[in-house]
Design a protein around this motif. Sequence first.
Motif, PDB file in Angstrom:
ATOM      1  N   UNK A 135      29.636 -11.791 -14.067  1.00  0.00           N
ATOM      2  CA  UNK A 135      30.418 -10.823 -13.298  1.00  0.00           C
ATOM      3  C   UNK A 135      29.572 -10.287 -12.139  1.00  0.00           C
ATOM      4  N   UNK A 136      28.301 -10.020 -12.393  1.00  0.00           N
ATOM      5  CA  UNK A 136      27.409  -9.570 -11.325  1.00  0.00           C
ATOM      6  C   UNK A 136      27.269 -10.619 -10.229  1.00  0.00           C
ATOM      7  N   UNK A 137      27.134 -11.880 -10.610  1.00  0.00           N
ATOM      8  CA  UNK A 137      27.051 -12.972  -9.639  1.00  0.00           C
ATOM      9  C   UNK A 137      28.357 -13.085  -8.847  1.00  0.00           C
ATOM     10  N   UNK A 138      29.468 -12.898  -9.542  1.00  0.00           N
ATOM     11  CA  UNK A 138      30.781 -12.910  -8.892  1.00  0.00           C
ATOM     12  C   UNK A 138      30.833 -11.846  -7.793  1.00  0.00           C
ATOM     13  N   UNK A 139      30.383 -10.628  -8.117  1.00  0.00           N
ATOM     14  CA  UNK A 139      30.443  -9.560  -7.126  1.00  0.00           C
ATOM     15  C   UNK A 139      29.419  -9.735  -6.011  1.00  0.00           C
ATOM     16  N   UNK A 140      28.277 -10.285  -6.316  1.00  0.00           N
ATOM     17  CA  UNK A 140      27.300 -10.576  -5.259  1.00  0.00           C
ATOM     18  C   UNK A 140      27.892 -11.571  -4.272  1.00  0.00           C
ATOM     19  N   UNK A 141      28.490 -12.639  -4.787  1.00  0.00           N
ATOM     20  CA  UNK A 141      29.102 -13.618  -3.889  1.00  0.00           C
ATOM     21  C   UNK A 141      30.311 -13.027  -3.167  1.00  0.00           C
ATOM     22  N   UNK A 186      30.551 -12.803   0.857  1.00  0.00           N
ATOM     23  CA  UNK A 186      31.719 -13.383   1.513  1.00  0.00           C
ATOM     24  C   UNK A 186      32.469 -12.318   2.311  1.00  0.00           C
ATOM     25  N   UNK A 187      32.648 -11.164   1.710  1.00  0.00           N
ATOM     26  CA  UNK A 187      33.346 -10.044   2.351  1.00  0.00           C
ATOM     27  C   UNK A 187      32.644  -9.640   3.651  1.00  0.00           C
ATOM     28  N   UNK A 188      31.329  -9.535   3.589  1.00  0.00           N
ATOM     29  CA  UNK A 188      30.551  -9.170   4.774  1.00  0.00           C
ATOM     30  C   UNK A 188      30.672 -10.253   5.842  1.00  0.00           C
ATOM     31  N   UNK A 189      30.577 -11.512   5.429  1.00  0.00           N
ATOM     32  CA  UNK A 189      30.703 -12.617   6.380  1.00  0.00           C
ATOM     33  C   UNK A 189      32.070 -12.647   7.039  1.00  0.00           C
ATOM     34  N   UNK A 231      29.863  -2.065   9.439  1.00  0.00           N
ATOM     35  CA  UNK A 231      29.659  -3.018   8.343  1.00  0.00           C
ATOM     36  C   UNK A 231      28.817  -2.392   7.242  1.00  0.00           C
ATOM     37  N   UNK A 232      27.772  -1.686   7.622  1.00  0.00           N
ATOM     38  CA  UNK A 232      26.890  -1.063   6.643  1.00  0.00           C
ATOM     39  C   UNK A 232      27.633  -0.003   5.831  1.00  0.00           C
ATOM     40  N   UNK A 233      28.441   0.789   6.509  1.00  0.00           N
ATOM     41  CA  UNK A 233      29.215   1.833   5.836  1.00  0.00           C
ATOM     42  C   UNK A 233      30.153   1.214   4.803  1.00  0.00           C
ATOM     43  N   UNK A 234      30.913   0.212   5.228  1.00  0.00           N
ATOM     44  CA  UNK A 234      31.873  -0.423   4.323  1.00  0.00           C
ATOM     45  C   UNK A 234      31.145  -1.105   3.175  1.00  0.00           C
ATOM     46  N   UNK A 235      30.070  -1.794   3.489  1.00  0.00           N
ATOM     47  CA  UNK A 235      29.313  -2.503   2.454  1.00  0.00           C
ATOM     48  C   UNK A 235      28.742  -1.527   1.427  1.00  0.00           C
ATOM     49  N   UNK A 236      28.156  -0.432   1.883  1.00  0.00           N
ATOM     50  CA  UNK A 236      27.578   0.550   0.959  1.00  0.00           C
ATOM     51  C   UNK A 236      28.647   1.221   0.098  1.00  0.00           C
ATOM     52  N   UNK A 237      29.753   1.606   0.711  1.00  0.00           N
ATOM     53  CA  UNK A 237      30.781   2.288  -0.074  1.00  0.00           C
ATOM     54  C   UNK A 237      31.467   1.320  -1.032  1.00  0.00           C
ATOM     55  N   UNK A 238      31.652   0.078  -0.630  1.00  0.00           N
ATOM     56  CA  UNK A 238      32.225  -0.904  -1.546  1.00  0.00           C
ATOM     57  C   UNK A 238      31.253  -1.213  -2.681  1.00  0.00           C
TER      58      UNK A 238
END
Length: 176
Positions: A116-122, A126-129, A7-14
Amino acid sequence: MVYKNIFLIVLLSDLFYIIISFFGASIILSNEHYRDIIGIAGGIILVLFGLLPFFQKTRTPDVNSDIDLPVATRKGVIGQIVKGFIVNVLNPSVLLIWFGATTVAFSAYSGNSSMVGLYFLSTLITYFGIDVAKVYLALKLKRFLNERTLQLVNRVSGAIIIAFGLYLAVTTAISA
């Protein structure tokens, strides 16, 4: 432990690709001429990625096999993260997908960087969840997985991506 590393790998690279896409798109999309071209191209890219599940053969995982996972040491974990990050960053489809998502976000929020930043944060939350839920559900449901079920899930996902791609391309072409 291994799942946390994945999860950490995917999250960091994304996150890395989102930052590149965000700044690259904000520069390119500030020019009206390029905005239309990239909006249509981003939509077409999403449609093409959405079509892949309809033409690829779905392989059923061997649910009876036990995988021996390596014992995670601090040095091994860092090595896994670095290798996984590099492998994911070198995958051009990840960049194309995030660039398409950035184009959608900039179009939807009229270039408002904070939205746009808020969009990507959410999106990342969501992606991680969803990834955590997928792993949990996969462990619970792996005995029910078969080729037909996986193909159905892949095709439904592909259809959703196609719909977003068509929406992006059509709305951009109409507003051009």
